[in-house]
Design a protein around this motif. Structure first.
Motif, short mmCIF file in Angstrom:
data_model
loop_
_atom_site.label_atom_id
_atom_site.label_comp_id
_atom_site.label_asym_id
_atom_site.label_seq_id
_atom_site.Cartn_x
_atom_site.Cartn_y
_atom_site.Cartn_z
N LEU A 93 0.81 -1.22 0.00
CA LEU A 93 0.00 0.00 0.00
C LEU A 93 0.85 1.27 0.00
N LYS A 94 1.91 1.28 0.80
CA LYS A 94 2.70 2.51 0.87
C LYS A 94 3.66 2.64 -0.31
N SER A 95 4.02 1.52 -0.92
CA SER A 95 4.74 1.61 -2.20
C SER A 95 3.83 2.24 -3.24
N ALA A 96 2.59 1.76 -3.30
CA ALA A 96 1.62 2.30 -4.26
C ALA A 96 1.33 3.77 -3.98
N GLU A 97 1.21 4.10 -2.69
CA GLU A 97 0.94 5.49 -2.30
C GLU A 97 2.07 6.41 -2.74
N GLY A 98 3.31 6.03 -2.45
CA GLY A 98 4.45 6.85 -2.82
C GLY A 98 4.56 7.03 -4.33
N PHE A 99 4.34 5.95 -5.07
CA PHE A 99 4.41 6.03 -6.53
C PHE A 99 3.30 6.93 -7.07
#
Length: 253
Positions: A93-99
Motif C-alpha cells: 500500500l505505501k509503495s503504491a501510495e508513494g508512486f
C-alpha cells in the motif's frame, strides 16, 4: 504535448550515487518517522507520522523514490514495532501510495486546468461514496500513549464524522485546485494518494480482524494523510524557495 513517463529512465536517475543517497535517506526518514512518532491504537494498528516523509520523497524524488522509500521504510517500521502482520500490506500500500503521489504531481503540472478539475471531481465522488457507506456505523476504539506510563484513552463517535471529514478534505482539494497553484497540486497529490492507504488498510483489517477493528482505524488513517500533507508541503515548498529544487529544471526533464 505531455512527455511520456519512463520508469526505465527514472530507475536510471536513481541508480547513480546521488539518486541512491536520496532514496536511502528518504527510506531512513520514513522508517524513523513511523517508528518514533507513533500512537498505538487499542484495536490492532497504530497512528504515525511516516506519511509526511513518504510525501516529501514522492514530491521531491518522483514516483520511484516515493515508492521505494514508502514501501521499504514503513514495512521495516512495522516489523521493528511488533506489527509484522501489517508489514506485507504496508509494503504494497505505501509503495503504491508513494508512486501515485509522485506520478500524480508530475502529471498535474502538465495537465490543463480543465483536466485537473475533472480529476478532482472523480476523486470527490469516490470520497463521498466511500464515506457515505459508513454513515450509519458507530465507531468505538482507543489509543495508548507510549512513553507516558501507558496512558490509554477510549473514544466513541458516529460514522457520520467520517463523512464530515471527507467533505472538509474535498473542500480543501477544490480550494487547492482553483486557488493555490503549485502548492495546490501538492495537496491534491498527497490527499489523493492517501486514499490508497485509507481504503487499503480498511479492506486488509476487515479481512483479518473484522469490520469493527477496520472501522476504528479509518479516522486515524485519514489523520495520517492530513497531518502528513500538512508537514510535507511546507518542507517541499521551502526547498523550492531556497533554490534546492527548481520547477524549471523539472519541466525540462
Amino acid at each position: 504535448m505531455i512527455e511520456r513517463y519512463s520508469i526505465k529512465k527514472d530507475l536510471e536517475d536513481i541508480a547513480n550515487l546521488r539518486g541512491l543517497a536520496m532514496t536511502a535517506s528518504f527510506t531512513t526518514l520514513v522508517f524513523l518517522a513511523t517508528s518514533i512518532f507513533y500512537l498505538a491504537l487499542t484495536s490492532e494498528g497504530f497512528f504515525n507520522l511516516g506519511e509526511a516523509f513518504i510525501y516529501v520523497a514522492a514530491l521531491v524524488g518522483g514516483p520511484i523514490v516515493g515508492m521505494i522509500s514508502g514501501g521499504v521504510g514503513a514495512a521495516l517500521a512495522d516489523i521493528v514495532l511488533g506489527y509484522a502482520i501489517f508489514a506485507p500490506a504496508t509494503f504494497v500500500l505505501k509503495s503504491a501510495e508513494g508512486f501515485f503521489v509522485g506520478m500524480l504531481f508530475m502529471l498535474l503540472r502538465k495537465f490543463s486546468k480543465k483536466i485537473q478539475i475533472t480529476f478532482v471531481l472523480i476523486i470527490s465522488t469516490l470520497m463521498i461514496t466511500a464515506s457515505a457507506l459508513l454513515f450509519n456505523n458507530k465507531i468505538e476504539g482507543g489509543l495508548s500513549l507510549f512513553g507516558l506510563g501507558g496512558l490509554e484513552f477510549t473514544f466513541t463517535f458516529p460514522g457520520y464524522i467520517i463523512l464530515i471529514i471527507s467533505l472538509l478534505l474535498i473542500a480543501l482539494i477544490w480550494i487547492s485546485t482553483l486557488v493555490w497553484g503549485e502548492k495546490g497540486k501538492m495537496i491534491i497529490s498527497c490527499i489523493s494518494g492517501g486514499l490508497i492507504i485509507v481504503i487499503g488498510y480498511f479492506l486488509y483489517e476487515w479481512l483479518l480482524f473484522g469490520i469493527g477493528a477496520a472501522l476504528v482505524e479509518i479516522p486515524f488513517n485519514f489523520g495520517q494523510v492530513v497531518f502528513g500533507t500538512a508537514i510535507a508541503i511546507p518542507i517541499v515548498s521551502y526547498l523550492y524557495k531556497i533554490g534546492f529544487l527548481s520547477y524549471e529544471d523539472e519541466e525540462e526533464k
